[in-house]
Design a protein around this motif. Structure first.
Motif, short mmCIF file in Angstrom:
data_model
loop_
_atom_site.label_atom_id
_atom_site.label_comp_id
_atom_site.label_asym_id
_atom_site.label_seq_id
_atom_site.Cartn_x
_atom_site.Cartn_y
_atom_site.Cartn_z
N VAL A 76 16.45 40.72 -51.98
CA VAL A 76 16.58 41.92 -51.15
C VAL A 76 16.10 41.63 -49.73
O VAL A 76 16.75 42.01 -48.74
N ARG A 77 14.97 40.94 -49.60
CA ARG A 77 14.45 40.62 -48.26
C ARG A 77 15.42 39.74 -47.49
O ARG A 77 15.65 39.93 -46.28
N GLU A 78 16.00 38.76 -48.19
CA GLU A 78 16.94 37.86 -47.52
C GLU A 78 18.18 38.60 -47.06
O GLU A 78 18.66 38.39 -45.94
N ALA A 79 18.71 39.48 -47.91
CA ALA A 79 19.91 40.23 -47.54
C ALA A 79 19.62 41.25 -46.43
O ALA A 79 20.46 41.49 -45.57
N ALA A 80 18.42 41.84 -46.45
CA ALA A 80 18.07 42.84 -45.43
C ALA A 80 17.95 42.21 -44.05
O ALA A 80 18.29 42.83 -43.04
N ASP A 81 17.43 40.98 -44.01
CA ASP A 81 17.31 40.24 -42.75
C ASP A 81 16.57 41.07 -41.69
O ASP A 81 17.03 41.22 -40.55
N VAL A 82 15.41 41.60 -42.07
CA VAL A 82 14.60 42.39 -41.14
C VAL A 82 13.98 41.45 -40.10
O VAL A 82 13.31 40.48 -40.48
N PRO A 83 14.16 41.70 -38.81
CA PRO A 83 13.59 40.81 -37.79
C PRO A 83 12.07 40.95 -37.72
O PRO A 83 11.56 42.03 -37.42
N VAL A 84 11.37 39.89 -38.01
CA VAL A 84 9.91 39.89 -37.98
C VAL A 84 9.44 39.59 -36.56
O VAL A 84 10.00 38.75 -35.87
N GLU A 97 20.29 49.09 -43.98
CA GLU A 97 20.91 49.69 -45.16
C GLU A 97 22.34 49.19 -45.34
O GLU A 97 22.76 48.88 -46.45
N ALA A 98 23.08 49.11 -44.24
CA ALA A 98 24.48 48.66 -44.32
C ALA A 98 24.55 47.21 -44.80
O ALA A 98 25.42 46.86 -45.61
N ARG A 99 23.66 46.36 -44.31
CA ARG A 99 23.65 44.95 -44.73
C ARG A 99 23.35 44.84 -46.22
O ARG A 99 24.00 44.06 -46.94
N LEU A 100 22.40 45.61 -46.70
CA LEU A 100 22.03 45.53 -48.11
C LEU A 100 23.18 45.97 -49.01
O LEU A 100 23.47 45.34 -50.03
N ARG A 101 23.85 47.06 -48.64
CA ARG A 101 24.96 47.54 -49.46
C ARG A 101 26.13 46.56 -49.44
O ARG A 101 26.82 46.37 -50.45
#
Length: 265
Positions: A76-84, A97-101
């Motif tokens: 999930v973290r990899e697919a979300a690709d949240v910029p740290v 949300e769009a990336r995860l779906r």
């Protein structure tokens, strides 16, 4: 010298009886006070903007995941690709949300939450398979909305197989043309959701020949003619009662719940 007249005495009494605030004139703030307040408010606003966007205090340092069952938090973290490292306020939750779906169709719902001061929380709800479709040695999972959301190599336990076996008869072909394969799959899902719990545990196959010709094959060899997905609750009640009344029967027909049929032994 004559004293004040009666009218003058009345005016003086009226003035003396008025509240002090009425007698005072409204005093406007001095220009210096207005300037000071303006400067203070501007500094507070600039400080808030700097704290949110420019400081190192409110930036993304961690991403937490909850609600996973089949997926792993790492997936999930990899697919979300949240910029740290970016300001927490600037994170685009809609894009996440769009990336995860898009990348993980198994996810049915997702909620992106800012966990101040340094975190992003990803709360996911995974789709649950109601039926499976065998395809090339693998198994395609179908959820309660008829969505084919994942392909797995191992057969999920306790999930019936969907067999779409439209016959060559004119009525079956017409049913397929009229409703389409996706609609027939949704009807099969509708049936699967209505099966009584005791029967669902032993149901191995949901077979669809046409819109109104859906049947169940149980693990002990018994067969249930269900018909269409309509009147599912009535059919479930009728099937439960029919099986209790005819425990040795091998065939049950509840396609017309008011006129059920059982046969064989």
């Amino acid at each position: 010298m004559a004293g004040p007249t009666t009218a003058e005495r009345g005016e003086r009494q009226q003035e003396s009886s008025d509240p002090p605030l009425v007698r005072r004139r409204l005093r406007l703030p001095r220009p210096r006070t207005i300037i000071i307040l303006t400067v203070v408010l501007a500094l507070l606003g600039a400080g808030a903007v700097w704290a949110l966007y420019g400081s190192q205090w409110l930036r993304v340092e961690r991403v937490s995941v909850s609600g996973t069952r089949v997926l792993t938090p790492e997936q999930v973290r990899e697919a979300a690709d949240v910029p740290v490292g970016v300001p927490l306020i600037s994170v685009d939750s809609t894009a996440i949300e769009a990336r995860l779906r898009r990348k993980l169709p198994r996810i049915d719902e997702v909620d992106v939450v800012r966990a101040w001061p340094h975190g992003i929380g990803l709360k996911v709800v995974e789709r649950t398979p109601v039926l499976i479709v065998e395809k090339g040695g693998n198994f395609v999972e179908v959820d309660d909305e008829g969505v084919r959301f994942a392909t797995v190599s191992e057969r999920p336990k306790g999930i019936p197989t969907l067999e779409l076996t439209v016959s060559r008869s004119s009525s079956a072909a017409a049913s397929l043309r009229r409703f389409g394969e996706d609609r027939l799959v949704r009807e099969a899902v509708r049936v699967a959701r209505a099966i009584p719990a005791a029967v669902a545990r032993s149901t191995e196959v949901v077979k669809v020949r046409s819109y109104d010709d859906i049947s169940l094959e149980l693990g002990d060899g018994r067969t249930v003619a269900w018909g269409s997905g309509e009147k599912g609750a009535a059919k479930a009640r009728t099937l439960t009662a029919l099986m209790k009344a005819s425990p040795d029967a091998r065939y049950f027909d509840v396609s017309v719940p008011t006129a059920p049929v059982s046969a064989g032994s």
